[in-house]
Design a protein around this motif. Sequence first.
Motif, mmCIF file in Angstrom:
data_model
loop_
_atom_site.group_PDB
_atom_site.id
_atom_site.type_symbol
_atom_site.label_atom_id
_atom_site.label_comp_id
_atom_site.label_asym_id
_atom_site.label_seq_id
_atom_site.Cartn_x
_atom_site.Cartn_y
_atom_site.Cartn_z
ATOM 1 N N TYR A 75 7.992 0.537 5.906
ATOM 2 C CA TYR A 75 6.579 0.154 5.800
ATOM 3 C C TYR A 75 5.926 0.337 7.163
ATOM 4 N N ASP A 76 4.793 1.018 7.164
ATOM 5 C CA ASP A 76 4.104 1.396 8.388
ATOM 6 C C ASP A 76 3.073 0.329 8.759
ATOM 7 N N GLU A 134 0.827 -1.200 0.000
ATOM 8 C CA GLU A 134 0.000 0.000 0.000
ATOM 9 C C GLU A 134 0.870 1.263 0.000
ATOM 10 N N ARG A 162 -2.367 5.216 12.014
ATOM 11 C CA ARG A 162 -1.269 5.907 11.356
ATOM 12 C C ARG A 162 -1.480 7.426 11.384
ATOM 13 N N ASP A 216 0.118 4.181 0.812
ATOM 14 C CA ASP A 216 -0.161 5.017 1.985
ATOM 15 C C ASP A 216 0.597 4.558 3.219
ATOM 16 N N ARG A 217 1.191 3.369 3.174
ATOM 17 C CA ARG A 217 1.952 2.868 4.321
ATOM 18 C C ARG A 217 3.469 3.025 4.130
ATOM 19 N N ILE A 261 7.245 0.616 12.429
ATOM 20 C CA ILE A 261 7.565 1.092 11.078
ATOM 21 C C ILE A 261 8.847 0.363 10.676
ATOM 22 N N ARG A 279 6.048 12.249 4.770
ATOM 23 C CA ARG A 279 6.574 10.889 4.954
ATOM 24 C C ARG A 279 7.926 10.709 4.265
#
Length: 890
Positions: free
Chosen positions: A177-178, A121, A183, A123-124, A201, A150
Amino acid sequence: MKADELRQSFISYFERQGHIHLPSGPLVPADDPTLMFTNAGMVQFKGIFTGETERPDRPRAVTSQKCLRVSGKHNDLEEVGRTARHHTFFEMLGNFSFGDYFKREAIAFAWEWVTGDLGLEPDRLWATVHHDDDDAFNLWLELTSIPESRVRRLGDKDNFWQMGDTGPCGPCSELHYDLRTDRDDRITDAQFEAAGEADAIIEFWNLVFMQFDRAPNGTDTPLPAPSIDTGAGLERIAALLQGVGTNYHTDLFLPIIEAAEEGLGIAYSRAPENWDDGVAFRVLADHARAVAFLLADGVFPSNEKRGYVLRRILRRGVRHYWLLGRRDPLLHDLVDVVVDRMSATFPELAARREHLLSTTQAEEELFLSTIEGGMREIDRAMPQGGSGTVAGDVAFKLKDTYGIPEDLTGLIARERGYEVDWKGFSEALEAQRVRSRKGARATLTGELVGSIQATASLGPRSQEFVGYGELEIETDCRRWARDGLHAFLLERNPFYLESGGQVSDTGRVIGDGWAVDISTVWADDDRTVVAGTLAEGSLPEAEGVVSDYVCAQVDPIRRDTERNHTATHLLHAALRNRLGEHVQQAGSLVAPDRLRFDFSHRGPLTPEEWADIEAEVTEAILGNHDVDASQRDYDEAIAAGAMALFGEKYGDIVRVIEVPGLSLELCGGTHVRTTGQIGTFRILSETGVAAGIRRIEAVTGQGAYRRELERDRIITELAARLRCPPADLAARMDRLLEERDALAEEVRGQRGDAAERQLETLLARAGEMGAADANGARFVAGRLEVPGGTDLGALGDRLRGGMGSGAAVVHVVFSDEDRHAFISVVSDDLIRLGVKAGDLVRVSSRATGSGGGGSARFAQGGVGDPSRAEDGLGAARAWAAERVPALSGG
């Protein structure tokens, strides 16, 4: 996605981007003294980055590199098993540009593979860059959908990468990677780093912008061409894709952990709250991988350098299962699982499977054979319930005599409330090293050594070794004398200085009216000094030049070393031909009267192998082949197949000894001119000298002839004593051995019957004592004497079957081995009440200063002090009575 699929996805993606797929380099870097092991994907390309090696025609590459981080700047050994992601051995996925593309393409490739092929993803995803790297910062914003919040700028610690203290280096950019459920991009850099340390993370890919070459003084010089070196941890990405939270719960490790569960009889829990209980399982899984790959790449257990690292890893594994009660080798079974799971990618594992398994098992057995004695020494040094400091020399003795590594000594000390004098330990270790470094120089007086070193500049400025072709020469020289010893520095020197296993020459130096018998040869910087005692005449008192010329003579009988040295090369070749390419020289001695050759191999030679090897060497001798010596470029010699000693460092030009079609080795020793000069070759013995290391002793020439005469004499004498012809000796011995075995079997049977009667008495006595509750459960405790070799598991089954409902702890004494053990069994109904065999045996063993463990039904443990065995039985009885009050008998 399985790990194998993940690895292939990475390789396939970069092949589509014009990268050539290259095989992993070995774990032992070639010709790189700055590294003990390969610790990153770029190691095999270091010369290309620095410009020392010509850039390849295809300037893009992709690899899955075998890596080991147990030494130097990158050393994760103590963290293994305790954290979710630290390992000794791991795989580094990497794509490389050798002066072709740079930051833009590297970032674009990484983003496309991660978000496209892997489907992570966006967003992560987070990126970090070096705080001064504006280019990388802007490229992440331009080429990807990561917002500015980020992309973090961090310092040298996080975003400047170097392979070691010196070598290629540069700023880097990492992908993270979160895993957080809540988040929030609005966190500080400190909070971001804290989340990384908490595995919330996860950093999984490092893009290194290789720009500099760091010198020993810390100076960074720009590389010939900016390049790219990336490293993505296969294990970490597999954990992310498989959603398991830790590398150890991926398909790379779980099969090994499951095999450890079976071998230990203890279940492994994946629950986070039980994390600390599973350290041993994770260590075993990790170390089995490291052991397998190190052995496959030619490293062998020893007490030096890389071999010591391997031995330490292997023994750390043994330590963990030993503390859980396992007393038989286990790690080799786990190595077997590694071979099964990974040989499709790394075929060298399957090719050397038998070598890997047998060497691991032999090393385990070696350590297990000493660890009990070491534990008794530990009990004396730090008894249970005490406190204080363990002396450094005691800790060193545990390591030197019993093979107990210092980390195990430290662990047990902490558990028992003791400190260890590590400074004293280091001093004892260094004292031993100093003693081992004293060689031939110790035969000379300190004054003489000092005199030579102080005035050597007055001797010949250069020295030529002429001993390859001449044994007697005239030469200029310089002389020193102390305490009856005379030392000479010869301008032309025929005396060979001990090296490569070949002993030094002896002989004479003769002058005008005097002669000195040379008995010692040693090195002074890059020159050779010969020394001995006066044999004839008298020498002037003054030191310095004793005459314009002296005659230097090497003892020709001493030079029988040449026969044995060439025979050693032929033996090495025959061993590799007959046993396999895993055979490597591990040490040698070439003396005038014999040769000794140590080599890596899994076990004893069979009679057929012995005969075949001896016959192959003999055939080479009878062929009277030329023995050619030449000077060659090192790379050229290695490319031609020349054997080099493992771990040795060679110059650009090397001396090569070749028996055409039979043997090709780098060697500085002296040799015969043709193989026929060796005369005869006979193997005297073949033995084991260390785990995975065998030793052959052999003789040639006159030595072999004398050996045959002695053997004929012995055979004749034996035949006379046994009153049979020499041809019937084997049959006569077979009959005598059969008679002996029959008598031994009769004795064993009598002992076995006695053990069965003891077991019946033990069970009957427990019943008579009325130790029964409403359900008829009882507690059985006592002593059994059994013959050596008794199967404790089978004994436990008989005890459990005869006991019915209840629990038992028995002190087992092996009457003919002076060995002791506890075994424990528990019936199923009591297991449900919380009584487990593993707990019972641990209580018993601890009371005697030992340890043990096992499953709920059956367990076994050690008896540290046999005189306290009754205390152990009583402790188990008390422990069981607390949980099931009815179990008060015994």
